[in-house]
Design a protein around this motif. Structure first.
Motif, PDB file in Angstrom:
ATOM      1  N   PHE A  87       4.541  -6.865   8.560  1.00 24.36           N
ATOM      2  CA  PHE A  87       5.036  -7.010   7.193  1.00 24.36           C
ATOM      3  C   PHE A  87       5.372  -8.490   6.981  1.00 24.36           C
ATOM      4  CE2 PHE A  87       5.531  -2.580   8.081  1.00 24.36           C
ATOM      5  CZ  PHE A  87       5.385  -1.930   6.861  1.00 24.36           C
ATOM      6  N   LEU A  88       4.741  -9.103   5.990  1.00 25.48           N
ATOM      7  CA  LEU A  88       4.957 -10.525   5.714  1.00 25.48           C
ATOM      8  C   LEU A  88       5.818 -10.678   4.457  1.00 25.48           C
ATOM      9  CD1 LEU A  88       1.296 -11.767   6.292  1.00 25.48           C
ATOM     10  CD2 LEU A  88       3.187 -11.794   7.932  1.00 25.48           C
ATOM     11  N   THR A  89       6.710 -11.680   4.470  1.00 27.06           N
ATOM     12  CA  THR A  89       7.583 -11.870   3.303  1.00 27.06           C
ATOM     13  C   THR A  89       6.945 -12.742   2.230  1.00 27.06           C
ATOM     14  OG1 THR A  89       8.651 -13.757   4.377  1.00 27.06           O
ATOM     15  CG2 THR A  89       9.730 -11.594   4.591  1.00 27.06           C
ATOM     16  N   HIS A  90       6.116 -13.701   2.629  1.00 28.38           N
ATOM     17  CA  HIS A  90       5.414 -14.543   1.667  1.00 28.38           C
ATOM     18  C   HIS A  90       4.454 -15.431   2.441  1.00 28.38           C
ATOM     19  CE1 HIS A  90       8.787 -16.979   2.939  1.00 28.38           C
ATOM     20  NE2 HIS A  90       8.464 -18.028   2.222  1.00 28.38           N
ATOM     21  N   SER A  91       3.663 -16.202   1.716  1.00 32.77           N
ATOM     22  CA  SER A  91       2.536 -16.873   2.362  1.00 32.77           C
ATOM     23  C   SER A  91       2.773 -18.350   2.649  1.00 32.77           C
ATOM     24  CB  SER A  91       1.273 -16.675   1.507  1.00 32.77           C
ATOM     25  OG  SER A  91       0.950 -15.306   1.488  1.00 32.77           O
ATOM     26  N   HIS A  92       4.015 -18.740   2.893  1.00 30.10           N
ATOM     27  CA  HIS A  92       4.266 -20.112   3.357  1.00 30.10           C
ATOM     28  C   HIS A  92       3.914 -20.227   4.841  1.00 30.10           C
ATOM     29  CE1 HIS A  92       7.321 -20.898  -0.094  1.00 30.10           C
ATOM     30  NE2 HIS A  92       6.083 -21.156  -0.451  1.00 30.10           N
ATOM     31  N   ASN A  93       3.531 -21.433   5.237  1.00 30.48           N
ATOM     32  CA  ASN A  93       3.043 -21.651   6.599  1.00 30.48           C
ATOM     33  C   ASN A  93       4.008 -21.160   7.677  1.00 30.48           C
ATOM     34  OD1 ASN A  93       1.156 -22.904   8.538  1.00 30.48           O
ATOM     35  ND2 ASN A  93       2.917 -24.230   8.961  1.00 30.48           N
ATOM     36  N   ALA A 150       9.633   5.397   9.093  1.00 28.12           N
ATOM     37  CA  ALA A 150      10.500   4.386   8.469  1.00 28.12           C
ATOM     38  C   ALA A 150       9.998   4.090   7.062  1.00 28.12           C
ATOM     39  CB  ALA A 150      10.496   3.105   9.293  1.00 28.12           C
ATOM     40  N   ARG A 151      10.883   3.546   6.248  1.00 24.26           N
ATOM     41  CA  ARG A 151      10.480   3.139   4.894  1.00 24.26           C
ATOM     42  C   ARG A 151      10.751   1.653   4.721  1.00 24.26           C
ATOM     43  NH1 ARG A 151      11.008   6.001  -0.903  1.00 24.26           N
ATOM     44  NH2 ARG A 151       9.257   7.015   0.086  1.00 24.26           N
ATOM     45  N   PHE A 152       9.735   0.928   4.276  1.00 24.13           N
ATOM     46  CA  PHE A 152       9.833  -0.510   4.012  1.00 24.13           C
ATOM     47  C   PHE A 152       9.665  -0.722   2.522  1.00 24.13           C
ATOM     48  CE2 PHE A 152       9.478  -2.361   8.305  1.00 24.13           C
ATOM     49  CZ  PHE A 152       9.167  -1.220   9.018  1.00 24.13           C
ATOM     50  N   GLU A 153      10.705  -1.239   1.880  1.00 25.74           N
ATOM     51  CA  GLU A 153      10.629  -1.439   0.441  1.00 25.74           C
ATOM     52  C   GLU A 153      10.685  -2.945   0.136  1.00 25.74           C
ATOM     53  OE1 GLU A 153      13.311   1.018  -1.722  1.00 25.74           O
ATOM     54  OE2 GLU A 153      12.214   0.659  -3.592  1.00 25.74           O
ATOM     55  N   PRO A 154       9.560  -3.525  -0.302  1.00 26.78           N
ATOM     56  CA  PRO A 154       9.573  -4.952  -0.608  1.00 26.78           C
ATOM     57  C   PRO A 154      10.223  -5.214  -1.969  1.00 26.78           C
ATOM     58  CG  PRO A 154       7.378  -4.055  -0.975  1.00 26.78           C
ATOM     59  CD  PRO A 154       8.230  -2.912  -0.494  1.00 26.78           C
ATOM     60  N   PHE A 155      10.907  -6.334  -2.088  1.00 25.39           N
ATOM     61  CA  PHE A 155      11.412  -6.748  -3.396  1.00 25.39           C
ATOM     62  C   PHE A 155      11.358  -8.269  -3.492  1.00 25.39           C
ATOM     63  CE2 PHE A 155      15.070  -6.162  -0.605  1.00 25.39           C
ATOM     64  CZ  PHE A 155      15.891  -7.249  -0.848  1.00 25.39           C
ATOM     65  N   GLU A 156      11.131  -8.732  -4.713  1.00 21.77           N
ATOM     66  CA  GLU A 156      10.980 -10.176  -4.935  1.00 21.77           C
ATOM     67  C   GLU A 156      12.342 -10.849  -5.007  1.00 21.77           C
ATOM     68  OE1 GLU A 156       8.172 -11.221  -8.006  1.00 21.77           O
ATOM     69  OE2 GLU A 156       9.061 -13.223  -8.224  1.00 21.77           O
ATOM     70  N   VAL A 157      12.435 -12.042  -4.424  1.00 23.29           N
ATOM     71  CA  VAL A 157      13.677 -12.826  -4.488  1.00 23.29           C
ATOM     72  C   VAL A 157      13.346 -14.255  -4.912  1.00 23.29           C
ATOM     73  CG1 VAL A 157      14.964 -11.472  -2.788  1.00 23.29           C
ATOM     74  CG2 VAL A 157      13.509 -13.344  -2.004  1.00 23.29           C
ATOM     75  N   PRO A 158      14.259 -14.920  -5.638  1.00 21.63           N
ATOM     76  CA  PRO A 158      14.019 -16.319  -5.987  1.00 21.63           C
ATOM     77  C   PRO A 158      14.098 -17.211  -4.753  1.00 21.63           C
ATOM     78  CG  PRO A 158      16.185 -15.597  -6.797  1.00 21.63           C
ATOM     79  CD  PRO A 158      15.518 -14.399  -6.190  1.00 21.63           C
ATOM     80  N   HIS A 159      13.203 -18.185  -4.693  1.00 23.42           N
ATOM     81  CA  HIS A 159      13.069 -19.056  -3.503  1.00 23.42           C
ATOM     82  C   HIS A 159      13.187 -20.520  -3.944  1.00 23.42           C
ATOM     83  CE1 HIS A 159      11.788 -20.473   0.347  1.00 23.42           C
ATOM     84  NE2 HIS A 159      10.532 -20.084   0.357  1.00 23.42           N
ATOM     85  N   GLY A 160      14.012 -20.780  -4.954  1.00 22.12           N
ATOM     86  CA  GLY A 160      14.311 -22.140  -5.398  1.00 22.12           C
ATOM     87  C   GLY A 160      13.063 -22.915  -5.767  1.00 22.12           C
ATOM     88  N   ILE A 170      14.752  -1.871   4.661  1.00 17.94           N
ATOM     89  CA  ILE A 170      14.128  -0.984   5.645  1.00 17.94           C
ATOM     90  C   ILE A 170      15.099   0.148   5.987  1.00 17.94           C
ATOM     91  CG2 ILE A 170      13.116  -0.870   7.958  1.00 17.94           C
ATOM     92  CD1 ILE A 170      12.937  -4.087   7.642  1.00 17.94           C
ATOM     93  N   GLU A 171      14.606   1.350   5.926  1.00 17.99           N
ATOM     94  CA  GLU A 171      15.405   2.492   6.353  1.00 17.99           C
ATOM     95  C   GLU A 171      14.693   3.123   7.528  1.00 17.99           C
ATOM     96  OE1 GLU A 171      17.511   3.104   2.095  1.00 17.99           O
ATOM     97  OE2 GLU A 171      17.498   4.709   3.604  1.00 17.99           O
ATOM     98  N   VAL A 172      15.369   3.179   8.678  1.00 22.45           N
ATOM     99  CA  VAL A 172      14.737   3.710   9.885  1.00 22.45           C
ATOM    100  C   VAL A 172      15.803   4.399  10.732  1.00 22.45           C
ATOM    101  CG1 VAL A 172      14.872   1.388  10.951  1.00 22.45           C
ATOM    102  CG2 VAL A 172      13.369   3.130  11.937  1.00 22.45           C
TER     103      VAL A 172
END
Ligand code: ZN
Ligand code: ZN
Length: 267
Positions: A87-93, A150-160, A170-172
């Motif tokens: 599971f990736l959070t975003h595509s920064h290096n 398990a349940r993985f629920e993605p949500f968007e967050v501001p990243h400045g 995550i619920e596990v």
């Protein structure tokens, strides 16, 4: 409580979080830097950090959260030979640079690896690495993903200054965990909705107190993160994504701790 004083949940269904890397986007020490933390990281190594990744394990499954450039070395260090999903959070290096080595890794394993990367970050990942789908199932979850109980629920967050990132709730095995390495200026409403009733909050904090122009910043500092946890009140908070502005020998309030490469948290 069971004999020996252990919580029976732990005995029957252990959930393990292992921090493979705990550093910010540039790692510690920074190549060019001679500050006190970077100097310490080069010698005794207490603050030495690979970029961020966490392994989440529970009976029958092992999942990787984020794939930093040091991933191969960190998986070898922990003798990890298989992954069930990523599971990736975003595509920064600092969060996806190790995907190239995972692509090589799956050449030698039988099953295609499922890699989840939400929404706009999915497109950015495939723009950068268009050949990944040849060996990986690159999923684009826009809602909860149920995986191995398990349940993985993605949500968007501001990243400045860096725009946006995603986090996972995550619920596990009865535990509630949020993994949110890159965020800044998180609205109270989002805290109230997504960060409630947590057993563990894994939260990114690049500096102890960051004085840079706010328009240039992209991740919470420790002071801002403490205000956030005062509102969310997780049972335990682990700060990760730590830059050279954080010396983890400093003390934190109760129920808060700094991650380090290799930290294992059993839930
Ligand atoms: Zn980052
Ligand atoms: Zn980022």
């Amino acid at each position: 409580m069971a004999a020996g004083g252990q919580d029976p949940r732990t005995v029957m269904n252990p959930v393990l979080l292992t921090f493979l890397g705990s550093g910010d986007s540039q790692g510690v020490p920074r190549w060019w830097c001679d500050c006190e933390v970077c100097a310490e990281a080069r010698t005794t190594g207490f603050n030495r950090r690979a970029r961020p990744a966490v392994l989440l394990e529970w009976p029958g499954a092992r999942v990787l959260l984020d794939a930093p450039p040091e991933l191969r070395e960190r998986l070898v260090a922990h003798d990890i030979r298989s992954l069930d999903a990523v599971f990736l959070t975003h595509s920064h290096n600092d969060h996806v640079g190790g995907i190239v080595d995972l692509y090589d890794f799956v050449r030698w394993t039988a099953a295609p690896l499922r890699v989840h990367v939400p929404s706009r970050s999915h497109d950015m990942l495939l723009e950068r690495y268009p050949w990944l789908p040849a060996r990986m199932a690159i999923e684009r979850p826009d809602g909860p993903v149920d995986f191995a109980g398990a349940r993985f629920e993605p949500f968007e967050v501001p990243h400045g200054a860096n725009g946006f990132a995603y986090a996972y709730r995550i619920e596990v095995a009865g535990r509630r965990i949020v993994y949110m390495p890159d965020s800044l200026d998180v609205p109270d409403a989002l805290v109230d909705e997504r960060l409630r009733d947590l057993d563990v909050l894994v939260l990114g904090t690049s500096f102890w107190e960051e004085r840079a122009d706010r328009s240039l910043r992209s991740v919470l500092d420790v002071q801002e993160a403490l205000r956030l946890t005062a509102r969310a009140r997780p049972r335990r908070t682990v700060f990760t994504h730590l830059g050279h502005g954080v010396d983890r020998r400093r003390t934190l309030p109760a129920c808060h701790e700094f991650a380090f490469d290799g930290l294992a948290v059993e839930l």
